[in-house]
Design a protein around this motif. Structure first.
Motif, short mmCIF file in Angstrom:
data_model
loop_
_atom_site.label_atom_id
_atom_site.label_comp_id
_atom_site.label_asym_id
_atom_site.label_seq_id
_atom_site.Cartn_x
_atom_site.Cartn_y
_atom_site.Cartn_z
N PRO A 195 0.94 -1.27 0.04
CA PRO A 195 0.12 0.01 0.24
C PRO A 195 1.05 1.18 0.03
N ARG A 196 0.31 2.35 -0.69
CA ARG A 196 1.22 3.49 -0.78
C ARG A 196 1.57 3.95 0.60
N ALA A 197 0.39 3.99 1.33
CA ALA A 197 0.45 4.58 2.55
C ALA A 197 1.54 4.03 3.59
N GLN A 198 2.00 3.05 3.35
CA GLN A 198 3.26 2.34 3.99
C GLN A 198 4.54 2.68 3.57
N VAL A 199 4.37 3.26 2.41
CA VAL A 199 5.69 3.42 1.64
C VAL A 199 6.41 5.02 2.39
N HIS A 200 7.58 4.59 2.95
CA HIS A 200 8.05 6.01 3.52
C HIS A 200 9.07 6.82 2.52
N ARG A 201 9.97 5.66 1.90
CA ARG A 201 10.80 6.45 0.94
C ARG A 201 10.84 5.37 -0.18
N ALA A 202 11.17 6.00 -1.50
CA ALA A 202 11.45 5.05 -2.74
C ALA A 202 12.07 5.96 -3.68
N LYS A 203 13.14 5.18 -4.50
CA LYS A 203 13.77 5.72 -5.47
C LYS A 203 14.08 4.61 -6.34
N ARG A 204 14.41 4.92 -7.87
CA ARG A 204 14.81 4.26 -8.76
C ARG A 204 16.46 4.15 -8.48
N VAL A 205 16.80 2.82 -8.76
CA VAL A 205 18.17 2.19 -8.63
C VAL A 205 18.58 2.18 -9.74
N PRO A 206 20.15 1.97 -10.12
CA PRO A 206 20.67 1.24 -11.40
C PRO A 206 20.45 -0.15 -11.37
N PRO A 207 20.49 -0.64 -12.56
CA PRO A 207 20.60 -2.09 -12.83
C PRO A 207 21.72 -2.87 -11.96
N ALA A 208 21.41 -4.07 -11.46
CA ALA A 208 22.34 -4.87 -10.91
C ALA A 208 23.55 -5.09 -11.73
N ARG A 209 24.68 -4.93 -11.22
CA ARG A 209 26.14 -4.90 -11.69
C ARG A 209 26.32 -6.23 -12.04
N ARG A 210 26.23 -7.22 -11.14
CA ARG A 210 26.74 -8.59 -11.39
C ARG A 210 25.50 -9.69 -11.46
N PRO A 211 25.79 -10.75 -12.17
CA PRO A 211 24.71 -11.66 -12.03
C PRO A 211 24.64 -12.45 -10.81
N THR A 212 23.54 -13.01 -10.51
CA THR A 212 23.29 -13.48 -9.26
C THR A 212 23.71 -14.89 -9.36
N ALA A 213 24.30 -15.54 -8.18
CA ALA A 213 24.74 -16.74 -8.14
C ALA A 213 23.71 -17.74 -8.81
N ALA A 214 22.43 -17.76 -8.85
CA ALA A 214 21.50 -18.77 -9.70
C ALA A 214 21.85 -18.46 -11.22
N ALA A 215 22.03 -17.22 -11.54
CA ALA A 215 22.05 -17.00 -12.90
C ALA A 215 23.56 -17.68 -13.52
N VAL A 216 24.73 -17.62 -12.54
CA VAL A 216 25.74 -18.10 -13.07
C VAL A 216 25.96 -19.65 -13.20
N ILE A 217 25.07 -20.35 -12.14
CA ILE A 217 24.73 -21.87 -12.06
C ILE A 217 23.93 -22.14 -13.43
N ASP A 218 22.95 -21.37 -13.65
CA ASP A 218 22.30 -21.68 -15.13
C ASP A 218 22.87 -21.59 -16.22
N LEU A 219 23.94 -20.55 -16.37
CA LEU A 219 24.87 -20.50 -17.31
C LEU A 219 25.68 -21.66 -17.43
N GLU A 220 26.35 -22.07 -16.21
CA GLU A 220 27.46 -23.22 -16.26
C GLU A 220 26.62 -24.62 -16.87
N LEU A 221 25.35 -24.78 -16.23
CA LEU A 221 24.65 -25.84 -16.81
C LEU A 221 24.45 -25.85 -18.05
N ALA A 222 24.06 -24.82 -18.57
CA ALA A 222 23.98 -24.51 -20.25
C ALA A 222 24.92 -25.06 -21.17
#
Length: 80
Positions: free
Chosen positions: A53-80
């Motif tokens: 609910p918007r009433a619960q939001v104290h602060r909010a902002k846009r942030v840059p995209p993730a810089r590194r892949p997640t561990a799950a993404a690395v594992i998926d790539l290794e399995l491919a």
């Protein structure tokens, strides 16, 4: 505050999740903003969708995209 121009972007929000001894308790959430209306916003987080609910939001902002892949993404790539 966030607007329709932020839908589809990565954001972080700090929301009020309770009150203890007269002081607010906060929790942060990070994810892609997938929906924004007058009363709620919905984030796609790593743990799944989060509707806040918007009433619960104290602060909010846009942030840059993730810089590194997640561990799950690395594992998926290794399995491919």
């Amino acid at each position: 505050m966030l607007g329709q121009q932020d839908v589809g972007h990565r954001i972080v929000i700090r929301r009020i999740v309770g009150i203890r001894e007269g002081r607010p308790l906060f929790s942060d959430a990070l994810g892609e903003l997938v929906e924004l209306d007058e009363t709620h916003l919905t984030l796609a987080t790593a743990q799944g969708p989060l509707r806040v609910p918007r009433a619960q939001v104290h602060r909010a902002k846009r942030v840059p995209p993730a810089r590194r892949p997640t561990a799950a993404a690395v594992i998926d790539l290794e399995l491919a």
